[in-house]
Structures are given as C-alpha cells and as structure tokens.
Design an enzyme around this catalytic site. Structure first.
Site, PDB file in Angstrom:
ATOM      1  N   ASP A  13      -9.160  -5.032  10.508  1.00  0.00           N
ATOM      2  CA  ASP A  13      -7.791  -4.992   9.998  1.00  0.00           C
ATOM      3  C   ASP A  13      -6.880  -5.873  10.857  1.00  0.00           C
ATOM      4  O   ASP A  13      -7.307  -6.925  11.322  1.00  0.00           O
ATOM      5  CB  ASP A  13      -7.307  -3.540   9.979  1.00  0.00           C
ATOM      6  CG  ASP A  13      -6.355  -3.242   8.847  1.00  0.00           C
ATOM      7  OD1 ASP A  13      -5.216  -3.731   8.907  1.00  0.00           O
ATOM      8  OD2 ASP A  13      -6.741  -2.503   7.930  1.00  0.00           O
ATOM      9  N   HIS A  70      -0.385  -2.287  10.070  1.00  0.00           N
ATOM     10  CA  HIS A  70      -1.298  -1.882   9.003  1.00  0.00           C
ATOM     11  C   HIS A  70      -2.557  -1.210   9.554  1.00  0.00           C
ATOM     12  O   HIS A  70      -2.944  -0.123   9.125  1.00  0.00           O
ATOM     13  CB  HIS A  70      -1.663  -3.121   8.177  1.00  0.00           C
ATOM     14  CG  HIS A  70      -2.405  -2.829   6.919  1.00  0.00           C
ATOM     15  ND1 HIS A  70      -3.774  -2.662   6.883  1.00  0.00           N
ATOM     16  CD2 HIS A  70      -1.971  -2.680   5.647  1.00  0.00           C
ATOM     17  CE1 HIS A  70      -4.147  -2.426   5.641  1.00  0.00           C
ATOM     18  NE2 HIS A  70      -3.077  -2.421   4.873  1.00  0.00           N
ATOM     19  N   SER A  76      -5.118   0.418   0.303  1.00  0.00           N
ATOM     20  CA  SER A  76      -5.466   0.251   1.709  1.00  0.00           C
ATOM     21  C   SER A  76      -5.491   1.574   2.444  1.00  0.00           C
ATOM     22  O   SER A  76      -6.212   1.718   3.425  1.00  0.00           O
ATOM     23  CB  SER A  76      -4.435  -0.637   2.415  1.00  0.00           C
ATOM     24  OG  SER A  76      -4.539  -1.952   2.017  1.00  0.00           O
TER      25      SER A  76
END
Length: 414
Positions: free
Chosen positions: A87, A121, A280
C-alpha cells in the site's frame, strides 16, 4: 480502458475533494479507497481540532458488531500470522498500531522500512486488520493479534506507475514471512508480471486478497486488476445499511468472490482518525478473517483457507454465487466454527470468468467446469447456509483498492 475522467475515488459523492485529475499519458496505478470525512481524535500522534475522542472512535466501528468480532475472538485473534499490507506504507508510530507493525520495505524510496505513510491509506488498511486490542480506545482491528508487514508501493499521490513494482512487492512479502497479502489497489490493465508474482504467492501457500475497485455511476466498468486474477479473493464493498446493499461506488462483476463492510468506517491515519469508504477498506476485513483462520489452524493450506471463507460466507442476493456479491458477506464466526470439507486446490483457480484471460503460469484446467468449482467451494450452501443473514442486523460493506492503467494525478483528501 476506462479514462480517468470516468473514474471516481473511493470517496463518496459527499467528498468533492477526493478526485482524479486527468493528466498526460496513462494512469498505471492508484489507491481506490479514500476518506469521506476527517475525524480528529485524541491520539499520541496528535489529533487536530475538536472532534471525536478515541473512545468514540471505538464505538463507531460498526463493522466489528456486524461481523460479530467479539464472538470470533473466542476462537482466534490472528496471533502468529503476518499480513502484508502492500500500500502507501503504514505509520507504525500510530498508537493503535504501535507494536503491531514489523520492519517492512519501501519500493518508492528504497532503503525505507515501509513505516512511513504520506497518504494515510495504508495506515487505515492496517488498522482495520490489526489495530491493538489492549485498551478501550481508538481503532480495533478484526485480527488484533496479527502482525502487519508494511510494503510501500504507492507514492505521496497514492499512485504507482509500473505494475512490476507491485509484482516485486508481492514476491518480497512472500519471501519475508507473509501468509496473507492485502492489495487494496488496482486498475483496469492486466499485468503478466504481476500475474506471475501472484502465482509465486500461491505456490508458496499464501492467501491473496484484493479489492474489486470503485466506479462512478453511470459508468460501471470491469472488476479491477489484480482482483480479477484467478486465485485471488476479490472483495467488493457493502454500504452501511441493512447488510444486503452494495456500496454505491463499488465495482462488481463475475470475478467478485466476497463482500464486506466498506462505508462509514472509522480508520486510523497519521495524526488521528478519519471516516473512510471504498472497496479498499472492505478487502482488509477479509484479509483479517483469513488471518483469524490461519491463526486457529496454522497447518491449514491457503487453498483450504480460501475454501473455508467462501463456503461459510453469508449469502446475499440470489442463492449461491452471483456477480454482485460473489459468495456473499464474509462471516468470521462461521469460518472459525463450521465444518467444511477439505479441498486439494484453490477453488478460485479453476476456470476464468467468460472472456477473461489468464496471464499466470499456473493456468486453470481447461476441463474443469464452473459448476464443479462451485459445488466444491460451497458445500454448506447446498444445504441453504446463510449464516450472516440470520445473525447480523444492519448493513455491511466491502473494501477494495485498485491499480492500473492511464495517467492522472490523485489528490489527497484534506
């Protein structure tokens, strides 16, 4: 290939600032899950402004109740399992992740250990999987005993420009002890190099989970890559409602395998917390469930972990597998408690969906039939097994992150 102007970030329609801006060339990779709104909170990392206190953060994690996490932890908390989060990096200093994050690596800035996150994220994804369970505040992961192996491939814009970077990250993760890999990223373009790396993961008995991606109605598109690669657990997202409704921005299609909560999720980020939505953030809930299963049965093969997750899913939509929800919503309690006949091979690595090419070495058998695959994969469903529909009260969501093909600049939500 879908143009960037037709895409939407994983943020909801209420998030006008999380947009893709069209640029020159091709967009080769982005993350598809983004904040719907920032949430400040008391945190050793330094929350800003007046907002939700950390205990309110804990209370707002509706997905834990929806998935009956407390009951699941009677059998397993994920201890002994390493989950690679490929990620934007993971902030290992966040109080909810302190001690949970192993030294990783950085393919964006070689030499780093993957424990910095300019976007937030990857930190959110990691918290959903393994947020600490040793206090009563902050983000709590679904597999709080698991460890996170952070592998950074997304830059400060939440992008990557070469799928070979992700392929290298997959191989690195396998070689450094991951038994579950979470890919909350993707895009429209397939990659033979990444397919080969995924085959390497399968050969090494690793469970791979990826998000199906996000779309911008009325411009739906195919499930993104690598989620559509045979053998990968492709996860779509559910909205925060009655537990049967697809999140409005979720991509879905024939390759969809499972669904999970993917909207209105409170997540950890560097400096505090925020509310996120997107496929996600559904994918890590499935990765966490895989970690729970691998923790309870350390000798169980990846094929049987995958089979167990799909055989015990709470059916949604038409009975059996469908193109919207796959086999249904992941059910950690059922996965840890029901009797599921063993299989010899990954039931997802049989026949690609119609019209889909297989890039990897370990191609599907030309003689296997989808019907036979379904029969092997869901022995419980033949008896009408729908565990979550009976057990869960309100909506469930699925999280996905995408990578893939055509240039743009992804602007971070502020």
């Amino acid at each position: 290939m879908r143009r960037p102007s037709a895409e939407r970030s994983a943020g909801s329609q209420k998030t006008a600032t999380a947009l893709l801006r069209v640029g020159a060339g091709l967009l080769l990779g982005v993350a598809a899950g983004f904040p719907a709104s920032p949430v400040s909170g008391s945190s050793a990392a330094g929350g800003q402004g007046a907002g939700l206190a950390a205990d309110k953060v804990r209370g707002d994690q509706w997905q834990l109740g929806q998935l009956h996490a407390q009951q699941a932890w009677r059998w397993s908390d994920g201890s002994g399992v390493t989950v690679a989060v490929i990620d934007s990096g993971v902030d290992g200093r966040h109080p909810d992740l302190s001690g949970q994050v192993l030294p990783g690596t950085d393919f964006v800035r070689p030499g780093g250990n993957g424990q910095t996150d300019a976007v937030g994220h990857g930190t959110t994804v990691a918290g959903l999987i393994a947020g600490r369970a040793d206090d009563l505040s902050g983000v709590l992961g679904l597999a709080p005993g698991a460890k996170i192996l952070p592998v950074r491939v997304l830059d400060a814009k939440n992008e990557y420009d070469d799928a070979r970077v992700v392929a290298n990250a997959v191989r690195w993760s396998v070689d450094h002890g991951a038994t579950v890999i979470n890919l909350s990223l993707g895009g429209s373009v397939s990659s033979p190099e990444l397919a080969d790396a995924l085959d390497y993961a399968f050969e090494k008995d690793v469970v791979v989970v990826a998000c199906t991606g996000n779309e911008s109605p009325p411009n739906p598109d195919d499930v993104w890559y690598p989620a559509r690669e045979p053998g990968v657990l492709a996860v779509t997202g559910l909205g925060h409602g009655n537990g049967r409704t697809l999140w409005s921005g979720a991509l879905t299609g024939p390759e969809t395998i499972l669904a999970a909560p993917g909207a209105d999720l409170v997540g950890a980020r560097p400096g505090g917390y925020w509310t996120v939505e997107g496929t996600s953030f559904a994918a890590p809930l499935v990765s966490a469930t895989a970690a729970l299963v691998r923790s309870k049965w350390p000798e169980m093969s990846a094929a049987n972990v995958v089979n167990r997750l799909i055989a015990t899913a709470g059916d949604l939509g038409p009975l059996g597998r469908d193109t919207t929800y796959g086999y249904g919503m992941v059910d950690p309690v059922a996965a840890l408690t029901l009797t599921v006949p063993a299989v010899a091979a990954n039931p997802l690595d049989t026949v690609p969906p119609p019209g889909k090419a297989r890039f990897g070495k370990a191609g599907a058998s030309a003689t296997a039939s989808p019907a036979a695959s379904v029969a092997r994969a869901q022995p419980e469903r033949a008896a009408g097994h729908r565990p979550l529909l009976a057990a869960l009260p309100a909506g469930i969501a699925v999280v996905l992150v995408l990578v893939g093909g055509a240039a743009a600049t992804l602007r971070r939500f502020t």
